[in-house]
Design an enzyme around this catalytic site. Structure first.
Site, PDB file in Angstrom:
ATOM      1  N   CYS A 147       0.796  -1.239   0.000  1.00  0.00           N
ATOM      2  CA  CYS A 147       0.000   0.000   0.000  1.00  0.00           C
ATOM      3  C   CYS A 147       0.824   1.283   0.000  1.00  0.00           C
ATOM      4  CB  CYS A 147      -0.927   0.027   1.219  1.00  0.00           C
ATOM      5  SG  CYS A 147      -2.134  -1.309   1.285  1.00  0.00           S
ATOM      6  N   HIS A 156      -1.461   7.055   4.667  1.00  0.00           N
ATOM      7  CA  HIS A 156      -0.450   6.001   4.747  1.00  0.00           C
ATOM      8  C   HIS A 156       0.911   6.412   4.190  1.00  0.00           C
ATOM      9  CE1 HIS A 156       0.117   1.320   4.686  1.00  0.00           C
ATOM     10  NE2 HIS A 156       0.582   1.890   5.786  1.00  0.00           N
TER      11      HIS A 156
END
Length: 466
Positions: free
Chosen positions: A71, A131
């Site tokens: 990710c 993130h």
């Protein structure tokens, strides 16, 4: 007469200004969604009517790759237009609060697409999963986004609930925590935020850039009854629960697209949709491709991928040659008529000639993947793809034109091709830097591979004991 001329001049000025208005840009990112989990790639069990319609009105890239099978690094590559290994962001960070002196985050000396668009008079907004660093200096409002609504970490509870040790990592609005009782279901919250933002800024003279990064359908697998009811036909419970999350995201995307149409912004909005990496094991499917998130087989890095821009791009097309998410940055700059930065060399290419049918295909170029400082890597050059799998401790070579599903390893038969691609990879690594932090995700992938091997051993144990 003079009044009539003045009116005509005014109308002409308005028409010219409208014609020259730079496009809005909307990146819609899904999270851990399998290649086979959208209708436009052939899924028949998960209803994705809004994405299917968007695909019909745009161009689908059947060989659209992410730049990493995890990710965080994938997002770093997307937003910088550069291989994330060049600045040490090739591993997932731990999902814990970091102090301001930490290096765990997208380095501040990297230029992000949000910063460049902001400098060129775009109104910028980030919604959803970030993130790319939990410390304040790494958060969206410090990285070129005027507005931000979302959370800074990786996985997150869809009802917006935090645990005591991570209270500071909850959903935020411009860096301030949003009370948990103000949240409903994150996928809906993010969709509604996007709709409200478009409604607000469509009246603005500035074009807008929205980075709508859903955390769906990333774990934990949580969905509302409304979305679960739409997949009652799926008998596998794990698949059904996962599908409900995709359905919820598709419904939200439908609302966003409708708002663009209602405000008259749809025709002049460049829309990019793709998943940050391949599907995981919680009901996702990268079928018909091998592997999943964390792997460098096609199922880990080949994504559902489309681009739409009704004003400029003729839709209902499929482009079948390889592209990579690094191409998004230069494509946006080209669409917005913004020069590429001289301070940082972009690794992607402009897709606009393909989108507008100026060119039939791109010049072929090698593509590279690497995780955990080179523990695993891959090279795609024309029809050949070389993989060194850290989990399997094995070198693979595939002819993707003949073996798209990577069933037949031909490395032993073609050592000269293996060596040629390996040397290309080694030359590419010379511009890379050592990862700035350890790989927090590698343990998960190792555990999955061990689980697979354990299941296989148990399956053949009876035969061995005969």
């Amino acid at each position: 007469m003079i009044k009539k001329i003045s009116t005509l001049l005014f109308l002409a000025t308005v028409l010219v200004a409208t014609a020259q208005k730079k496009p809005n840009v909307l990146i819609i990112l899904s999270d851990d969604q399998g290649w086979g989990d959208v209708g436009f790639n052939g899924a028949t069990d998960i209803p994705t009517p809004n994405l299917n319609q968007l695909a019909k009105e745009g161009v689908v890239f059947s060989q659209g790759y992410s730049s990493h099978p995890y990710c965080s690094p994938s997002r770093a590559g997307l937003l910088t237009g550069r291989y994330q290994q060049k600045f040490g962001h090739e591993n997932n960070p731990e999902n814990t609060k970091q102090s301001e002196d930490t290096v765990i985050g997208l380095p501040l000396n990297e230029l992000m697409i949000s910063e460049l668009l902001q400098q060129n008079d775009y109104q910028t907004c980030a919604i959803g999963k970030w993130h790319l660093g939990n410390a304040k200096k790494f958060l969206p409002n410090q990285r070129g986004f005027d507005d931000w609504f979302g959370f800074s970490g990786g996985g997150f509870n869809y009802w917006g609930r935090t645990i005591s040790k991570n209270k500071e990592l909850g959903v935020m609005r411009d860096g301030k925590l949003v009370p948990e009782n103000k949240l409903t279901y994150l996928t809906d919250d993010f969709s509604n935020e996007a709709v409200n933002y478009i409604d607000k800024y469509s009246k603005n003279k500035k074009p807008f850039f929205m980075y709508l990064a859903y955390n769906a359908p990333h774990a934990p697998i949580q969905a509302t009854k409304e979305y679960v009811d739409k997949v009652k036909h799926i008998e596998n419970g794990e698949r059904a629960a996962y599908a409900a999350m995709v359905v919820g995201m598709d419904a939200g995307i439908g609302k966003v697209i409708q708002k663009l149409k209602d405000t008259g912004e749809y025709e002049n909005t460049l829309i990019i949709f793709y998943s940050d990496n391949g599907g995981h094991s919680h009901g996702a499917s990268s079928y018909p491709y091998r592997g999943h998130k964390g792997m460098l087989f096609e199922g880990g890095i080949r994504e559902p991928f489309l681009i739409s821009w009704p004003k400029k791009v003729k839709g209902n097309r499929v482009y079948k040659k390889p592209i990579i998410a690094l191409d998004i940055f230069p494509t946006i700059l080209s669409a917005a008529n913004i020069e590429q930065p001289t301070s940082k060399k972009l690794d992607g290419v402009d897709l606009l000639p393909i989108l507008t049918k100026k060119n039939k295909s791109l010049k072929e170029r090698p593509m590279y993947w690497q995780y955990s400082g080179g523990e695993g890597y891959a090279v795609r050059d024309k029809n050949y793809k070389l993989i060194y799998s850290y989990y399997k401790k094995e070198t693979f070579l595939f002819d993707i034109d003949k073996d798209e599903y990577e069933n037949h390893n031909i490395a032993v038969n073609h050592p000269e091709i293996v060596e040629k691609l390996k040397q290309k990879y080694i030359a590419w690594t010379k511009d890379n830097v050592t990862p700035l932090w350890e790989d927090a995700h590698l343990f998960n992938c190792n555990r999955e591979e061990k689980k697979r091997e354990d299941i296989i051993r148990k399956a053949i144990a009876g035969d061995k004991n005969k």
